[in-house]
Write an enzyme that holds these catalytic residues in place. Structure first.
Site: not given
Length: 420
Positions: A42, A47, A50, A84, A88, A175, A196, A231, A234-235
């Site tokens: 995606t 990141h 993962h 989500k 998307r 899937q 999830d 979360k 993330k920074t």
């Protein structure tokens, strides 16, 4: 096989849910099992969200099992609705295929595709999803699932009230089909995923049971939460990428070194291969003297080295040390680029006056010549870490780090970069 392998996964907190744990443990102890995790392209990089599944694949490989990394060249064109809030955007085939290749390259840094004993396998579900017809898919896969069964999945229930397209609603069937095809092609018996993914994983297990009369298994890993409620991954609102061009090794290192005390030991268990006995000793020392930040230092070293190599880790430490001590001249141009990526900068023009008072005003560091003179006289201006109090000071070639940068500091913490 390591008989304590599954127990170690549990001791590290890596197991959230599993299907038929006794049968799975027996299987893992008795033979080399093929297992897979899917990575939908995606974006053009993975990141750190993962990272837990990637490193878990590596743990299985080191225990003698065969990891299959499934790049979702097909499913990536749709997008998983799991947890989500909105659908998307759909990407083109060319974009997804390009991203898929980049993800393959990134995965090879963590799992071994050249191991002679149990080499990892790369697969791309576009291979079978790109060619299957709708008629065949509905006949061979859709017949095995009732609408009630599909509606019962948490990932679907969360979206029913706000709206979910048929495209995303059918994702769990795609899937499940992946699991079946990987069983047929590779003998895959185990699927891993985040918490999830439970509904999607159990759909695949059900399809294999119906079509092949074989018991497959599923494991989910916990959703990673940070102690402060923000979360993970993330920074300052931005994702922490595994691609060094998107998140530099220095920024990557900084993310881990700034881990909350309450999370540090847990993250060492999750994201490193430090033995549990050593982690116990680290925890004792850390709790006795948290101000020394031993746990964060171990965590940042191990994960940065895993993701970017020992040299990049050493470079990140060097940048951090130089910024803390103010010894900017010890850094090279690439280290300046990484360490000062987000600070204000000014591109010096060929006709710019290089007298310090003039350049402070022209670059916006000071608002006026009067303010610039006051800052210089008061000792508030530093060039490459060294205080300058000469009102007539003029920048020269000697001030340019590798003929590219001059780092100006105003006061204690305000940095600026002059680009030449």
């Amino acid at each position: 096989m390591r008989t304590d392998f599954f127990a170690e996964l549990k001791a590290r907190g890596l197991i959230y849910q599993t299907t038929d744990e006794d049968a799975l443990t027996k299987q893992l102890m008795e033979e080399s099992v093929k297992l897979y995790i899917g990575f939908d392209p995606t974006a053009d990089s993975l990141h750190i969200g993962h990272l837990l599944p990637i490193l878990t694949l590596r743990r299985f490989q080191e225990a003698g099992h065969v990891p299959v990394a499934l790049v979702g060249g097909g499913t990536g064109m749709i997008g998983d609705p799991s947890f989500k809030d909105a659908e998307r955007s759909l990407n083109t085939l060319d974009t997804v295929q390009e991203w898929s290749q980049k993800i393959k390259n990134q995965l090879s840094r963590f799992i071994d595709f050249d191991n002679k004993t149990n080499p990892a396998v790369i697969a791309n579900n576009y291979e079978w999803l790109g060619s299957v017809s709708l008629i065949d898919f509905l006949r061979d896969v859709g017949k095995n699932f009732t609408i009630n069964y599909m509606m019962s999945k948490e990932s679907v229930k969360r979206r029913i009230e706000t709206g979910i397209s048929y495209t995303e609603f059918a994702y769990q069937l795609l899937q499940a089909y992946d699991f079946l095809k990987l069983y047929e092609k590779e003998g895959c018996l185990l699927q891993l995923g985040g918490s999830d993914q439970w509904g999607n994983i159990t759909s695949g297990i059900e399809l294999i049971r119906r079509e092949k009369e074989v018991q497959a298994f599923g494991i989910t890993m916990p959703l990673i939460t940070k102690a402060d409620g923000t979360k993970f991954g993330k920074t300052e609102g931005n994702a922490v990428w595994l691609d060094a061009d998107k998140t530099s090794p220095y920024e990557f290192y900084q993310f881990w070194i700034n881990t909350d005390d309450r999370d540090a030991i847990k993250f060492i268990k999750y994201f490193t291969f430090v033995p549990l006995t050593e982690i116990e000793e680290i925890e004792k020392e850390f709790l006795a003297a948290p101000e020394k930040r031993l746990a964060q230092k171990v965590l940042a070293k191990e994960v940065t080295t895993l993701a970017h190599g020992a040299e990049a880790y050493e470079q990140a430490v060097k940048i951090s040390t130089a910024l803390f001590s103010g010894e900017i001249k010890s850094l090279n141009a690439e280290e300046i680029r990484q360490g000062f990526k987000d600070v204000p900068s000014y591109n010096v023009q060929a006709d710019d006056e290089l007298k310090l008072v003039e350049i402070l005003v022209k670059s916006g560091i000071d608002s006026s010549k009067r303010q610039a003179r006051e800052d210089i006289q008061n000792g508030a201006i530093y060039i490459n870490g060294e205080r300058v109090q000469d009102l007539n000071y003029e920048l020269t070639e000697a001030d340019k780090i590798e003929n590219q940068f001059v780092v100006v500091r105003r006061g204690k913490k305000k940095y600026f970069v002059l680009n030449f």
